[in-house]
Design an enzyme around this catalytic site. Structure first.
Site, short mmCIF file in Angstrom:
data_model
loop_
_atom_site.label_atom_id
_atom_site.label_comp_id
_atom_site.label_asym_id
_atom_site.label_seq_id
_atom_site.Cartn_x
_atom_site.Cartn_y
_atom_site.Cartn_z
N CYS A 94 -51.64 52.85 92.67
CA CYS A 94 -51.04 54.19 92.63
C CYS A 94 -50.44 54.51 91.27
O CYS A 94 -50.22 55.66 90.94
CB CYS A 94 -49.96 54.30 93.70
SG CYS A 94 -50.58 54.27 95.38
N ARG A 111 -43.83 64.28 98.50
CA ARG A 111 -43.98 63.17 99.43
C ARG A 111 -43.94 63.67 100.86
O ARG A 111 -43.60 64.81 101.12
CB ARG A 111 -42.87 62.13 99.23
CG ARG A 111 -42.94 61.32 97.95
CD ARG A 111 -44.07 60.30 97.92
NE ARG A 111 -44.18 59.54 99.17
CZ ARG A 111 -43.45 58.47 99.48
NH1 ARG A 111 -42.54 58.04 98.65
NH2 ARG A 111 -43.64 57.83 100.62
N ARG A 128 -45.62 68.21 104.08
CA ARG A 128 -46.00 68.82 102.80
C ARG A 128 -46.34 70.29 102.98
O ARG A 128 -45.96 71.13 102.15
CB ARG A 128 -47.18 68.05 102.19
CG ARG A 128 -46.83 66.61 101.87
CD ARG A 128 -47.98 65.88 101.19
NE ARG A 128 -47.74 64.44 101.19
CZ ARG A 128 -48.33 63.57 100.37
NH1 ARG A 128 -49.21 64.02 99.49
NH2 ARG A 128 -48.06 62.30 100.44
N ARG A 146 -53.09 60.46 89.77
CA ARG A 146 -54.50 60.79 89.48
C ARG A 146 -54.69 62.30 89.43
O ARG A 146 -55.28 62.83 88.49
CB ARG A 146 -55.40 60.17 90.56
CG ARG A 146 -56.84 60.66 90.53
CD ARG A 146 -57.60 60.17 91.75
NE ARG A 146 -57.01 60.63 93.01
CZ ARG A 146 -57.24 61.83 93.54
NH1 ARG A 146 -58.03 62.69 92.93
NH2 ARG A 146 -56.68 62.18 94.69
N ARG A 147 -54.21 62.99 90.44
CA ARG A 147 -54.33 64.45 90.47
C ARG A 147 -53.52 65.08 89.33
O ARG A 147 -53.98 65.99 88.65
CB ARG A 147 -53.87 64.99 91.82
CG ARG A 147 -54.78 64.63 92.98
CD ARG A 147 -54.15 64.98 94.31
NE ARG A 147 -55.01 64.63 95.44
CZ ARG A 147 -54.57 64.29 96.64
NH1 ARG A 147 -53.26 64.25 96.88
NH2 ARG A 147 -55.41 63.99 97.61
N LYS A 192 -58.71 55.05 101.10
CA LYS A 192 -58.06 55.27 99.81
C LYS A 192 -56.70 54.59 99.72
O LYS A 192 -56.17 54.39 98.61
CB LYS A 192 -57.95 56.77 99.50
CG LYS A 192 -56.96 57.53 100.34
CD LYS A 192 -56.98 59.02 99.99
CE LYS A 192 -55.98 59.83 100.80
NZ LYS A 192 -54.60 59.53 100.46
N ASP A 193 -56.10 54.24 100.87
CA ASP A 193 -54.80 53.56 100.86
C ASP A 193 -54.92 52.04 100.74
O ASP A 193 -53.90 51.36 100.63
CB ASP A 193 -54.03 53.87 102.15
CG ASP A 193 -53.59 55.31 102.23
OD1 ASP A 193 -53.44 55.95 101.17
OD2 ASP A 193 -53.40 55.82 103.35
#
Length: 306
Positions: free
Chosen positions: A241, A148, A154, A130-131, A82-83
């Protein structure tokens, strides 16, 4: 066969887990091969006080590693798929896509068991546009703040009470042994995951045929077909992103089904569609779905963002 391999990796616990996992698989497959890890700091690792969308696209976590691949100081790099940008530097390729873990987004909270349980005005942390867009479409009453840092950072912010809940990739939490902290895998009709979420990608030089051949046993064909469709969709839309795009494809018995969304930043507009077909046509199906969605309102949504 090469008798030694150097894997380039970021220094986060998750990146190290992923690289050590691939190193272990290589040692099992090639007992005579020495596999070592080289830690590399990327721009995305250095800049932690600015939202991802404001400092660049997906290459934030790959550029320095890719330079070492091109320079020949490392033989391969392990990434969260995904990165990865949809366009790689000339001379590099994604030679392996591993079997996908859970592709979903995980809801983590010390107070609530689901997003639906959260009261009006509750604080939810995520670094993903997106979220954010998809969650605001369902729960515009929530206060969504930027989050971040690596997984443990997190979780620490959550435990310190800085927010009421956070959203993280389920695969990363599971790989790091935090599966018990997942209160809910967010349903995909609520929030579609990122392109390639849950799968690992191995990048190397395109002309390094010895290493590519050694790595081939790690490929998972259904995952590759599914993520090829997702990346083709993203590539057509040219989203990184900075754009709220969610997409998920699955391959079963040679058939591929995929679903995708394009959303406005505030979640007030969400365009959703799906496609299916022969898995052998995965890339064409992904591109066709992207084109259809662009023509049905996606262009206007993206134009307002970009």
């Amino acid at each position: 066969m090469k008798t030694n391999l150097i894997i380039g990796t970021r220094q986060s616990l998750l990146a190290m887990w992923q690289s050590n996992y691939i190193a272990g698989r290589l040692r099992e497959e090639y007992p005579g091969c020495e596999v070592t890890l080289k830690k590399i700091v990327t721009k995305g690792d250095r800049i932690l006080d600015v939202p991802l969308a404001k400092i660049g696209g997906k290459g934030l976590f790959t550029k320095e590693i890719e330079q070492e691949l091109l320079d020949g100081t490392i033989d391969l790099a392990v990434h969260s798929l995904k990165d990865m940008p949809t366009v790689l530097p000339e001379g590099l390729c994604l030679t392996v896509i591993t079997e996908r873990a859970n592709a979903g987004d995980a809801f983590v909270s010390n107070k609530y068991n689901s997003i639906e349980e959260m009261p009006e005005g509750a604080v939810l942390g995520t670094s993903s546009l997106r979220r954010r867009a998809q969650l605001l479409a369902k729960r515009p009453d929530l206060q969504i703040v930027d989050l971040r840092g690596n997984v443990d950072t997190r979780l620490k912010k959550l435990d310190e009470g800085q927010m009421d809940a956070i959203i993280l990739a389920a695969a990363g939490l599971t790989r790091l042994g935090h599966e018990a902290r997942i209160k809910e895998i967010i349903p995909q009709d609520y929030c579609l995951p990122a392109v390639g979420q849950g799968a690992l990608a191995i990048e190397c030089r395109a002309d390094n045929f010895k290493v590519r051949q050694m790595l081939d046993f790690l490929n998972d064909t259904p995952t590759k077909q599914a993520t090829d469709a997702e990346r083709a969709f993203l590539g057509l839309l040219e989203g990184g992103c900075q754009v709220p795009i969610g997409v998920h494809a699955e391959v079963k018995e040679g058939r591929i089904t995929m679903e995708a969304i394009i959303a406005s930043l505030d979640g007030s507009t969400v365009l959703r569609d799906h496609a299916e077909g022969d898995a052998a046509d995965a890339v064409a199906i992904g591109r066709a779905l992207g084109q259809k969605m662009l023509e049905n309102g996606g262009k206007e949504i993206l134009a307002a963002i970009l």
